[in-house]
Each structure stands twice: as C-alpha cells, then as structure tokens.
Design an enzyme around this catalytic site. Structure first.
Site, mmCIF file in Angstrom:
data_model
loop_
_atom_site.group_PDB
_atom_site.id
_atom_site.type_symbol
_atom_site.label_atom_id
_atom_site.label_comp_id
_atom_site.label_asym_id
_atom_site.label_seq_id
_atom_site.Cartn_x
_atom_site.Cartn_y
_atom_site.Cartn_z
ATOM 1 N N LYS A 238 92.890 45.337 94.416
ATOM 2 C CA LYS A 238 91.828 44.873 95.302
ATOM 3 C C LYS A 238 91.420 45.966 96.291
ATOM 4 O O LYS A 238 90.265 46.334 96.353
ATOM 5 C CB LYS A 238 92.271 43.610 96.037
ATOM 6 N N ASP B 282 102.353 38.715 101.724
ATOM 7 C CA ASP B 282 101.547 39.100 100.571
ATOM 8 C C ASP B 282 100.215 39.619 101.117
ATOM 9 O O ASP B 282 99.398 38.851 101.599
ATOM 10 C CB ASP B 282 101.333 37.877 99.669
ATOM 11 N N TRP C 39 97.174 31.286 96.564
ATOM 12 C CA TRP C 39 98.185 32.323 96.329
ATOM 13 C C TRP C 39 99.508 31.978 96.973
ATOM 14 O O TRP C 39 100.569 32.201 96.383
ATOM 15 C CB TRP C 39 97.672 33.704 96.746
HETATM 16 C C1 LIG Z 1 95.320 38.932 93.288
HETATM 17 C C2 LIG Z 1 96.394 38.369 94.137
HETATM 18 C C3 LIG Z 1 97.692 38.144 93.650
HETATM 19 C C4 LIG Z 1 98.063 38.385 92.209
HETATM 20 O O1 LIG Z 1 98.191 39.694 91.934
HETATM 21 P P1 LIG Z 1 98.648 40.201 90.466
HETATM 22 O O2 LIG Z 1 98.762 41.658 90.707
HETATM 23 O O3 LIG Z 1 97.571 39.801 89.513
HETATM 24 O O4 LIG Z 1 99.950 39.557 90.149
HETATM 25 C C5 LIG Z 1 98.640 37.665 94.530
HETATM 26 N N1 LIG Z 1 98.338 37.404 95.817
HETATM 27 C C6 LIG Z 1 97.111 37.590 96.314
HETATM 28 C C7 LIG Z 1 96.831 37.286 97.744
HETATM 29 C C8 LIG Z 1 96.102 38.079 95.491
HETATM 30 O O5 LIG Z 1 94.865 38.260 95.984
#
Ligand SMILES: *Cc1c(COP(=O)(O)O)cnc(C)c1O
Length: 363
Positions: free
Chosen positions: A196, A172, A102
C-alpha cells in the site's frame, strides 16, 4: 504513455520516479552484468540493499536502537498468526481493538493460535469510528493490545494511539505506515505489508522491540519465529530481494520529499480536496466514516442514501475518464478512493473535479 489516476487499494500506486529508477537499473544492477533479482542474496550487493533499506526506514521513522527491523514474507496476514504464536505464552491472552474488517481478521486468526479477547469495539457503530482510549479494557493477563492503525476497507484511522502503560501495543500499519510521523517507542511491534505505502507486494515490514522476541516458545516452527529473522538480519532464507530493493527506492523517494512530516502535510492537502467535495455536496455524497476518524489513506463514501445504481454509474463513468480503483470493497459496497503516499495531488484534483461534475449531471 499517460499514467492512470490510480486509486487502487492494494497493490497500489508506486511513485513514477521509483518505477523509472527501477527500470533504468533493471537489467544491469550496479554494473554487475545481471539484474538484482538474479543475484545471490548472500552477495555484498544484496547485503547493501538490505542494510540501506533498514537504515533509511530507521532514519525516516526515527526507530530507536533497541528495535529490530525485519523483512518477512507471507503478508500482513501471516503476522496475524505470528504475533499470537510468539507472544501468547502459557496463561496469556491477546487483547484486540475491533475496528472493522482487518482487525476482525487479526482476531479470527489469533483465535486459531490461542486466546483472543476484544478489548474494545466499534461494531455497534458499524465500524465508522475508532474506539476512544477510555473504552479499552485490558485484561490483567494480556500479553499485548493489538490495534489496526488504519482500517483500509472502512476508512477510519487512529489520530492518536492509546497509552497502555506496560502492556505492549502492537499495530497493523499496513495501510498507513510512512504516511505520518509516529512515535515508535510507544509500540512493542509494528507491521505492514508493503503493497500500500511501501512498494510492491511480497515483503512485510516488522519493527519489533528486541526484548519482546528474546523468548518465543520453542515449539514454534523456525520460519514463524521472530528471533530467527532477527538473528539472521532477515537473511535466514531467500528474501524477496526485488521487493526489498523497491522498498528501499520508495524510502529514498520519501526522504527526498522531506520526510514524514512533509509527506503528511501533502497527504492532508490531497485528501482535503476530496473530503471537501463530499462535505459541500448537500448530501449528494455521504462520507462513511465519522469526521474526526476519517482516514487520509482510504476515503470511503456513498451516493445519496446508498443509491447503488448511481454508484455503479459513477464507477463506470470514472473508468471511462481514466480513474482506476474507485469501487468500494466487495464486503461493504459504495465507493472508495485510496490516496496513499504515491498518489499525486494531480490525481486528487482530477477526482475532485470529476465528482463535482458527476454531481451536477446526476443530482
Ligand atoms: C491489506 C491489509 C492487510 C493484508 O495484507 P496482506 O499483505 O495481503 O496479507 C492487513 N491489514 C491491513 C490494515 C491491510 O490494509
């Protein structure tokens, strides 16, 4: 109905109580004679949903008053572009800690917008650890340092965030927001796709220090400017109203559980069950991440020297036994159990038991 043992990586488990409440008020929201998703986002009813979700998030995460909470669309992936667009003014660079899949995507996207440099990387260790604060080199012209709080695919997590002085830290937190207390005042911006730990997909939460978004370059399209959404209280255009409502219900659920310290304790108990099986398996199961950086959200593991045949068998038999989502991400293979907030202890107990039995049959 029996609920599956849901270990999906995202979209992922949502608390049953939340789903039940949403079901109970699905068709007739608050006596309005219509569903929430049929209502104007300019109505007093939706304004309340929008405000309550923000207020609860502020309370649970102890977010200081000089931070805005935004509900945006486009997923965390759109943040990968919005961050450099809004913060990389002339002569500035974005500094990124490269911790895996990521972080890599965030870096790649930043490079389409401006200059991104790697401030530290764990690539040489196959991303199975998080770089120490002392490894991070911040260029003088850095507008921010970007970290990925929890690498969902690799299964590593920061246990403590680096202290960087005056350079804003951006994180993030898509896969571990609300899983533990964090000191928001240490960050310039925090973002997370909801699917998530926060609710359904469709909304992305951004928590940002007000002074940082005061002067975004005028050249950025309206929808991609943080100040647009901050000024409009996330009502500039039609918001993902149902997703925001669901996030509000999840936040109420977390509050009822006792808040983030309590949620963290519960999570650590849950994942200890599974990590213990791995560590006590005499090498039958091999945890991927370095022990000190292991994620309580995504448990990544292999079977006996990456035995893909046995891993396939594990996935197949687990599915027959009611488990969902245990196959590793297609980029890295192996096995992964995602144990977000809404995954109950009972699911983890069942998985630990299944893993022991599988080992007994196959070792
Ligand atoms: C799932 C995830 C993303 C992507 O998220 P989207 O909403 O599908 O764009 C980005 N960073 C992390 C750490 C993730 O787990």
């Amino acid at each position: 109905m029996t609920r599956a043992y849901n270990f999906n990586a995202g979209p992922a488990a949502i608390p049953l109580e939340v789903l039940q409440q949403a079901q109970a008020e699905f068709i007739d929201y608050d006596g309005a004679g219509m569903a929430l998703m049929e209502m104007s986002h300019r109505s007093a009813t939706y304004e309340k949903v929008n405000q309550e979700a923000q207020d609860l998030l502020r309370e649970l995460m102890n977010i200081p008053d000089n931070y805005k909470i935004l509900f945006l669309q486009g997923g965390a992936s759109t943040q990968f572009a919005m961050i450099p667009m809004n913060f990389l003014s002339e002569g500035k660079v974005g500094a990124y800690v490269d911790t895996g899949a990521w972080a890599g995507k965030a870096i790649k996207e930043a490079k389409t917008v401006g200059e991104a440099v790697i401030a530290a990387s764990s690539k040489e260790d196959s991303y199975m650890r998080v770089p120490q604060a002392s490894e991070i080199v911040v260029p003088e012209n850095a507008a921010y340092v970007h970290v990925t709080s929890n690498e969902t695919i690799g299964g590593v997590q920061y246990k403590a965030f680096p202290e960087l002085g005056n350079v804003p830290l951006i994180a993030d937190m898509s896969s571990d927001i609300l899983s533990r207390p964090v000191d928001v005042s240490k960050f310039g911006l925090i973002y997370a796709g909801a699917q998530k730990n926060l609710g359904p997909s469709g909304v992305t939460v951004v928590i940002v220090r007000e002074d940082l978004i005061a002067e975004s370059p005028k050249s950025i399209p309206t929808m991609l400017r943080y100040d647009t959404h901050a000024k409009a209280n996330s009502l500039y255009n039609t918001p993902p109203s149902f997703a925001v409502y669901m996030v509000g219900l999840v936040l109420k659920w977390i509050k009822a559980k006792g808040g983030l310290a309590e949620v963290e304790r519960y999570n650590l108990n849950k994942t200890k069950l599974i990590y213990d099986v791995i560590d006590e398996s005499n090498g039958f199961y091999e945890g991927c991440a370095n022990k000190e950086d292991r994620s309580p959200m995504n448990i990544t593991f292999r079977i006996q020297g990456k035995n893909e045949e046995l891993e396939k068998k594990f996935v197949k038999e687990s599915e027959a036994a009611g488990f969902v989502g245990l196959k590793g991400h297609r980029d890295v293979g192996g096995l992964r159990a995602s144990t977000y907030n809404a995954v109950p202890l009972e699911s983890c107990e069942a998985l630990a038991k299944f893993m022991k039995e599988f080992q007994a049959r196959n070792a």
